[in-house]
Design an enzyme around this catalytic site. Structure first.
Site, mmCIF file in Angstrom:
data_model
loop_
_atom_site.group_PDB
_atom_site.id
_atom_site.type_symbol
_atom_site.label_atom_id
_atom_site.label_comp_id
_atom_site.label_asym_id
_atom_site.label_seq_id
_atom_site.Cartn_x
_atom_site.Cartn_y
_atom_site.Cartn_z
ATOM 1 N N HIS A 146 -3.561 -5.629 2.504
ATOM 2 C CA HIS A 146 -3.164 -5.826 3.895
ATOM 3 C C HIS A 146 -3.694 -7.200 4.307
ATOM 4 O O HIS A 146 -4.280 -7.915 3.515
ATOM 5 C CB HIS A 146 -3.795 -4.747 4.788
ATOM 6 C CG HIS A 146 -3.388 -3.355 4.434
ATOM 7 N ND1 HIS A 146 -2.187 -2.806 4.805
ATOM 8 C CD2 HIS A 146 -4.037 -2.373 3.756
ATOM 9 C CE1 HIS A 146 -2.110 -1.558 4.378
ATOM 10 N NE2 HIS A 146 -3.213 -1.264 3.733
ATOM 11 N N CYS A 202 0.788 -1.232 0.000
ATOM 12 C CA CYS A 202 0.000 0.000 0.000
ATOM 13 C C CYS A 202 0.831 1.298 0.000
ATOM 14 O O CYS A 202 1.329 1.697 -1.042
ATOM 15 C CB CYS A 202 -0.986 -0.058 1.166
ATOM 16 S SG CYS A 202 -2.371 1.073 0.946
HETATM 17 N N1 GLN Z 1 -2.287 6.819 2.525
HETATM 18 C C1 GLN Z 1 -2.441 6.043 1.372
HETATM 19 C C2 GLN Z 1 -3.830 6.068 0.782
HETATM 20 O O1 GLN Z 1 -4.791 6.333 1.479
HETATM 21 C C3 GLN Z 1 -2.010 4.621 1.697
HETATM 22 C C4 GLN Z 1 -2.908 3.930 2.682
HETATM 23 C C5 GLN Z 1 -2.442 2.567 3.097
HETATM 24 O O2 GLN Z 1 -1.232 2.277 3.186
HETATM 25 N N2 GLN Z 1 -3.390 1.715 3.443
HETATM 26 O O3 GLN Z 1 -3.969 5.806 -0.394
#
Ligand code: GLN
Length: 246
Positions: free
Chosen positions: A196, A95
């Site tokens: 995740h 992510c």
């Molecule tokens: N901040 C980033 C987004 O919202 C990544 C979020 C994350 O790592 N889950 O796209």
């Protein structure tokens, strides 16, 4: 004794939804096979490590704020990470970590975080914070040599564009963009994904793909990994697949 060396970057900052668990899974699956697993950590401001001495560099996910906090430090590491990647070190990125290896990530307020530009994709979040891709996701991958439906959980505002070689095809959920067909980024020695979970806990084939790459990358003769008892993991995944895919 066979061994692999891991560098886990920013574990103290980028650890959404227990992403650090991915490294626990890698070391557990190595330990079960008598493979020594050396796992070092790197935090912002630490002495610059010798990135090329690692078989695997791992970066988890994080909210925009955490991404901003580590971004200057990550840029400081650019040359070292790039060289390691070019020398064959495997990059596993979740992510926020995935986004920062591309050209840039632009958040909902229009703030741009410069990425390392190792890959050509870029990520932009919609101006409305309500428009996020959140929920369970199933991605069909084929690169392990068989078809594997990978399950995970996504939560991102960022929409990632210009991905030439995705991690897999979305069967349920969103992926790189809202309702997109493709998820993540894949290359010979990189897996970058929005999943995740921690995702390796749910998908043993992906763990073993990474371990096998690491253990064999400097070998002329392929070492085959011994089989582990993955009945529990596979049963859990099947529950999710039955629930999500009709
Ligand atoms: N901040 C980033 C987004 O919202 C990544 C979020 C994350 O790592 N889950 O796209």
């Amino acid at each position: 004794m066979k061994k692999i060396k891991i560098l886990h970057m920013y574990a103290d900052m980028l650890d959404l939804y227990g992403d650090s668990g991915n490294m626990e899974i890698i070391s557990y699956r190595c330990r079960m096979r008598g493979i020594e697993c050396i796992a070092d950590t790197y935090s912002a401001g630490d002495d610059m490590p010798d990135f090329s001495s690692y078989d695997l560099i791992y970066i988890g996910g994080g909210a925009d704020l955490e991404q901003q906090h580590i971004s200057d430090d990550l840029l400081r590491c650019r040359e070292g990470i790039k060289k390691a990647y070019e020398n064959g070190t495997f990059l596993f990125l979740i992510c926020g970590g995935y986004q920062l290896m591309g050209k840039y990530y632009r958040d909902a307020d229009g703030n741009e975080i410069k990425g390392l530009g190792l890959f050509d994709y870029y990520t932009v979040a919609p101006s409305s914070r309500r428009m996020r891709c959140i929920g369970n996701i199933v991605v069909r991958t084929k690169f392990t040599g068989k078809t594997v439906d990978v399950v995970g959980f996504e939560n991102h505002g960022g929409q990632t564009h210009d991905v030439e070689t995705p991690f897999g095809e979305v069967r349920y959920g969103n992926g790189n963009c809202s309702k997109s067909r493709h998820e993540g980024y894949f290359g010979r020695n990189v897996i970058a994904t929005y999943l995740h979970g921690p995702m390796l806990a749910k998908n043993p084939e992906i763990s073993d793909y990474i371990i096998s790459y690491c253990i064999n990358r400097n070998n002329s003769e392929e070492i085959k990994l011994s089989k582990l008892d993955d009945r529990l993991e596979n049963d859990c995944r099947q529950v999710m697949l039955d629930r999500l895919i009709k």
